[in-house]
Design an enzyme around this catalytic site. Structure first.
Site, PDB file in Angstrom:
ATOM      1  NE  ARG A  88      47.698 -38.606 -15.707  1.00 12.30           N
ATOM      2  CZ  ARG A  88      46.977 -38.858 -14.628  1.00 12.30           C
ATOM      3  NH1 ARG A  88      45.965 -38.101 -14.311  1.00 12.30           N
ATOM      4  NH2 ARG A  88      47.293 -39.867 -13.832  1.00 12.30           N
TER       5      ARG A  88
ATOM      6  NE  ARG B  66      46.407 -45.817 -11.100  1.00 14.09           N
ATOM      7  CZ  ARG B  66      46.937 -45.968  -9.887  1.00 14.09           C
ATOM      8  NH1 ARG B  66      46.351 -46.761  -9.002  1.00 14.09           N
ATOM      9  NH2 ARG B  66      48.044 -45.334  -9.548  1.00 14.09           N
ATOM     10  CB  SER B  67      50.075 -47.352 -16.491  1.00 13.45           C
ATOM     11  OG  SER B  67      50.266 -46.328 -15.576  1.00 13.45           O
TER      12      SER B  67
ATOM     13  CD  GLN C 148      41.927 -41.538 -13.704  1.00  8.73           C
ATOM     14  OE1 GLN C 148      42.731 -40.612 -13.715  1.00  8.73           O
ATOM     15  NE2 GLN C 148      40.803 -41.517 -14.385  1.00  8.73           N
TER      16      GLN C 148
ATOM     17  CG  HIS D 210      33.290 -52.373 -42.845  1.00  9.13           C
ATOM     18  ND1 HIS D 210      33.078 -52.416 -41.493  1.00  9.13           N
ATOM     19  CD2 HIS D 210      33.311 -51.059 -43.174  1.00  9.13           C
ATOM     20  CE1 HIS D 210      32.968 -51.183 -41.027  1.00  9.13           C
ATOM     21  NE2 HIS D 210      33.108 -50.351 -42.014  1.00  9.13           N
TER      22      HIS D 210
ATOM     23  CB  ALA E  58      28.351 -52.806 -35.982  1.00 11.52           C
TER      24      ALA E  58
ATOM     25  CE  LYS F 247      27.835 -47.607 -37.604  1.00  9.04           C
ATOM     26  NZ  LYS F 247      29.087 -47.781 -36.806  1.00  9.04           N
TER      27      LYS F 247
ATOM     28  NE  ARG G   3      45.602 -40.785 -17.205  1.00  4.94           N
ATOM     29  CZ  ARG G   3      44.579 -40.947 -16.397  1.00  4.94           C
ATOM     30  NH1 ARG G   3      44.477 -42.057 -15.691  1.00  4.94           N
ATOM     31  NH2 ARG G   3      43.663 -40.020 -16.266  1.00  4.94           N
TER      32      ARG G   3
END
Lengths: 443, 443, 443, 443
Positions: C76, C98-99, C106, C172, C251, C281, C310
């Site tokens: 990558r 990272r993983s 990174q 919801h 929210a 929002k 990632r």
């Protein structure tokens, strides 16, 4: 932001080796930008679009319209109607120039002033490296070749009292307009037909130069066949002998090493006041700018003092960016390709000539090739090619204007293999020409 | 893509009511764009940046350099050096105009041709709606006011045999350059000092007009105080009586209803050949374009035929976009704000005059206000303001050039409340003026 | 480039005072950018779009995919299919994380690592300044609120052995999905109807908390009326007493000072593990990110270690940019406007209630207002409003799901006056409601 | 705008043949855009950046936040803090998905809904054309491979009662996190060392599958050598026999025809529930999205119903744009280049092995090549390469984690010739490796 500061910011948060790596990347990314700003040369290696974007943003950020603390009480303050408008100008909202001088620094716009100087230097260096090594000064104008010629002629009128212009005939409206704009009289020197070629009549020109007072010569290196380039070396010698200014319209001649060599010889051997080249046709910029160069720095200065007022920065920015997006190495490749494309086009034209019982005109031209189309309806063929999406061919009927002479004995069709064209352009255009031609009835 | 096709695409995948809603949105979003292209009017309501972007993309997509299937064999094909270069031109890589006509449609560039026509129509409509309702034709030029004046004068020379220009004195380099560029002689008509004001000497001008042959008049509506606007109505009458062409330099007069009213009266009462206005100073476009309008369509046509060759599309695009990003309603608001800002500036100037024992000059000016700075070192005050980030003030020392007359009896400082300026600009600039002035020693 | 270098470049070409002026402009322009990178605070004053653009370009230029000299042999390497693709990511092609850790730096991407840290710090500071001053740590996640809740709950499962979630009923889908995604059982706590309001049943919740093992509570501050906010202070006390983790779904509560005050009190008075807020929002970013804050730095760290692999940098970049494009001063103004709009909306709703013989529900809600529409076809009214281009109203039929309770005795319609809405939104929406309603037949 | 309207607009102003030519250009320019929207296929020929830009602008213009007439009274209305923020999202401010369904159309956002559907269809078609012709359904997720695996596993838990995951060992943190996120137990199946290669222990896996209930298998096709791809065909057979779900992590396997062939055979021969591929590693999109495909449409639907709430549109847009910016023809070329680069890398590695007395590991891997570095300080060599600007090599010390097995008998260094890498990457990286290695002292 300076480098120490970037270090301090990075240091707080990410491992030191990553910090060093980030700095290395930025340094390497910006290095060509620094070089352009410091050395003002036409670089060997092209800048990337990201580098160009950063460079222009850096420059436009120096202008006072970007100053969040400025209090603006001028009648012109580079205000813009919306953010989108500012994108259209790449941030150079103040334009370039001052009332009396096209290249004078503007106090409100240090960034655009600097950008313009860089553009002038890079363009001159490009022209020098691409053949005209004997040029001393140059500018990028916010005007296409026609108006740039007018600018030069107007400077010659003001500074050297020129009143009329000797112009070996070219069937093109722009130069006539250019001469007229500057308030000068024009004397068109008729051409001669030599074999297939239409050429400047050097003898006639010489006679006129000797007899005329207050005249300048406007010579042309690039036009459509059957017109050939003017013999600029011989003309420059005549001009030197007679103290006559010489302006060379080198509209799209930069792409041709041979043409550039001839102009260089002309400037070495005689008198050349200015050479004008299109930034779109030579450097793949959008239409709108030109590069004027001269063996005389003083003359370029006079030219800049001829322009009335300020001007759009766009043609300057676009020309600078295009020059940097190419660079010398790639320009050489493009020239190589152009040469190959022209050879290929010529081969195809010969095949078509054989097929349709016509001839390829024996005319030297750096980018174009012409084939006779005698007995064919030139207008209809042109219209068919237009509709077939072939752009740029030029079909001229015998007896009609366009051949830069009277009584040219052929109808013909011209195609160009100009810089930036692809092999595919040549293949498709000639294939479509064959197809459309095949469908035409003889007149 | 046409609407039926959009429907078909949407229908396959999303509920019908959402389809309808999506179409409603697009229709509503594009409606002002359609209106601009169909009606070519200065809209009441401003277009948003998104609408402007879509409109320009639509137009530039009509040009043949966007055709994936075109075979390109011209010597100019709007090739660009990299994608970034194409962004710099908003996709109008072919520029505008043809060799002999600034507004002729270009076969390779239907989109830029159309864009230019829309720009011309919208700009004329704007000028008409903003006061000059008696103008019949107009164009947006890719030249600032100085060069646009040159273009007009050159047309007058070619078409009407004009040889010299009568020019009520303005101390500004551009008009001189403009007259000289076109190869014309200039006769500066001295001004008179009337109270604080410096004014055109109408009697002298009349005498000159009557005695001169082949002359045109260049009048000015907007300049720095103490110079007042030229009495264009009276001049237009004189010009009509004497069959003398009149060009009005209305550089930043569109913002002033009064100035526009005077020009309208002039055109009604006498002869006006052309009126030139800056697109940056009046319409908040980046520097580089002008709007020329005329009561005579034929004259505008002559002007377009004076330009030599092609030109950058950038100033046209930027002017069109700026006009549409404002619209009539917002322009009226901006004018209102400008009037208020000028009143506010004048008040502050009077306070400063009281404080420092000086006077506000009694001079009519649509955007500027001037205060005497007698006994102050004008140069130092100017430099201090520059460093204090006040852009645009003009400090003139008694006895030095800049007052458009000889022997003006004051040193003075000018500030402008131009269109687009904010109240904060006025407050900050006058506060800084007070502060810097306070620190100056008397000479 | 460092400042000395800029000086050297400028010095060669333009006057020294202009040099100084250019530097002043750049310094002033970049000063807020420096501040953000150095201090990582939610600024009082908004950054301009130009400043945001420069900041993001600076950061993304630190990533190794911008290094012209890098040799890339990873699987990558942030290669992109075309320049346009790189624009879509603002240059952050390496993503974030990272993983095993969402916020780990990174090595290939120092710039995006730094950007992410700045985003986390600025977002936490914003949440603190906007009311939750007792929060100690925070992150911007590349997930909307639903998935962010899932992330938190999954961390609670792993680290604290949580197996099920007590959830005062909200109608919801997202929270249910969030609980299920993390592999947890859900116990919905039924609500009670109190007057017009639907409220959490605190007694029931308390009983459940005391009886359940390995459970966490998910409380909600913002939902549609008639549902009221959960009493987070009381719940936090219960959670503290019972060592039960509490997650607050806040929210769109940042816009409400009152809601933020209640959460702050909750964290002071009891146990709050994490508070989740939407970045779109609350902060006018495009949908896609959330801000998670906690009184515990250790818990936030556990959350970041829960994410698998990632992630797209886009939601982080967009949230950071939106926060900086607002700043504290403007956020306060927006809150003020929101309050006024809500009051206005409520007034109009009362007028409509009078007109149509209905009632405005007496329910506290920070952004919304509900009116009964008993006897009206809710579905048809909703459809009509949708077609009338009113976006976001919510029409609920008596007996249908959506009221967060069983057997709510009214049909009703909800409209919101959320942050960023305009007075015009309120006026138009209520006028259209009146018009559409008036055309409806009683059922 | 529909075509008739464009015709009418053009007709008024420019010659008819130019009108036709402009229309031809637009049609030709938009034709690939139409095709993508109508057919939703992975095109043979790449779209240009201009075409991509137009397509995304068209789509995002359908969303209600672009409606100038909308009255917005929702709690979420895709408001953005400044125009720049809207550029960061390419106009898709509403994100994708609805509360309970990742791919459900959103009434407020017909455009982003459509964009998402097109992305899903194009991505599935690409995966099918690039080898997995037996896949029936697919989606682009706004999550990288790790979280996408979590999403799939969570769906398997909910729908099929899966409780734990058998995972042939890979030394990579993401899959562990992915399993844990979904609340599942993990059983790592130890690998075996076979010659130089580290391989899945098929016998052990079979035993576990037979003995375990409620389990799924997570197999991997692409990892660093010495780990070889899992034998997915055999595993799929085992899974079919035991009614065990199989998820294949095909992170960067699309570039390899062989790997794709093996997965296709697996799906033909046995049971495969889902295959996950990275959009950045395979399709040169910025990090952040994945493509999940399945032979079962129903299963993909279950996956979409597992996601909690809405999500950023950015990873979807970026993946779609990257797919279209490549197209099938260019993808095949890229694969060809990748194969050549890998052969070249292998040759160079063999030369280095000879020079330094080491061995190239005999391990099959579609993109990577490993060389022993026994006796060398792996950490130091890795650090030196990092500083020498070689990105992506992986140096593993004997005895340390990373080899996906216990007791691997070599230190080794891995380099990748992944899709999109250039020959120059390979040359430079191996040259730098030689140089840095030569400067190391033996331990």
């Amino acid at each position: 932001m300076d480098n120490d500061e970037i270090d301090r910011i990075l240091e707080k948060n990410i491992p030191k080796s990553m910090l060093q790596r980030g700095r290395t990347t930025v340094d390497s990314l910006l290095s060509p930008v620094r070089d352009v700003l410091n050395r003002r040369q036409f670089p060997d290696k092209a800048l990337t679009d990201l580098q160009l974007e950063i460079m222009l943003q850096l420059l436009s950020s120096l202008d006072t319209d970007k100053d969040p603390e400025a209090a603006r009480v001028g009648e012109r303050e580079a205000r813009i109607a919306s953010p989108f408008i500012g994108q259209l100008s790449a941030g150079f909202n103040h334009g370039v120039g001052r009332s009396g001088q096209l290249v004078a620094p503007q106090p409100k716009a240090p960034g655009s002033s600097l950008m313009q100087q860089v553009a002038n230097n890079v363009a001159l260096d490009a022209i020098r490296k691409l053949g005209l090594s004997n040029m001393k000064s140059g500018i990028v104008t916010p005007l296409s070749t026609g108006m740039s010629i007018s600018l030069i002629l107007s400077a010659l009128r003001r500074e050297q009292g020129i009143k009329h212009v000797l112009f070996p005939r070219i069937d093109h409206a722009s130069p006539h307009r250019a001469i007229a704009f500057a308030g000068l009289e024009e004397t068109v020197i008729p051409t001669i037909i030599n074999g297939d070629a239409v050429q400047a009549d050097l003898g006639n020109l010489e006679k006129r130069i000797k007899n005329a007072e207050y005249c300048a010569v406007l010579a042309t290196t690039t036009f459509f066949p059957p017109r050939e380039s003017d013999p600029v070396k011989e003309i420059a010698r005549l001009c030197a002998e007679n103290a006559t200014p010489l302006v060379i319209n080198n509209a799209y001649g930069v792409q041709s090493e041979k043409t550039m060599g001839e102009i260089r010889s002309a400037a070495d051997a005689g008198r050349v006041d200015a050479v004008v080249q299109s930034s779109d046709k030579n450097f793949l910029a959008p239409v709108g700018g030109s590069v004027i160069v001269s063996p005389s720095g003083a003359f370029i200065e006079q030219v800049t003092e001829t322009y009335a007022g300020r001007a759009s920065a766009a043609p300057i920015v676009q020309t600078l960016a295009a020059l940097l997006a190419i660079g010398l190495d790639k320009y050489k490749n493009l020239r190589q390709q152009q040469t190959e494309n022209l050879a290929f086009l010529s081969d195809r034209m010969h095949e078509l000539a054989d097929k349709f019982g016509q001839r390829v005109l024996s005319v030297w031209n750096p980018v174009a090739c012409a084939i006779t189309i005698d007995g064919v309806d030139a207008k209809e063929l042109g219209a068919r090619l237009y509709n077939a999406r072939v752009t740029g061919p030029r079909a001229v009927e015998k007896g009609e204007s366009g051949s830069s002479c009277d009584g040219y004995p052929h109808s013909y069709l011209v195609m160009n293999a100009a810089i930036g064209a692809s092999r595919n352009d040549m293949e498709t255009a000639t294939a479509k020409l064959a197809a459309e031609w095949g469908q035409l009835q003889p007149k």
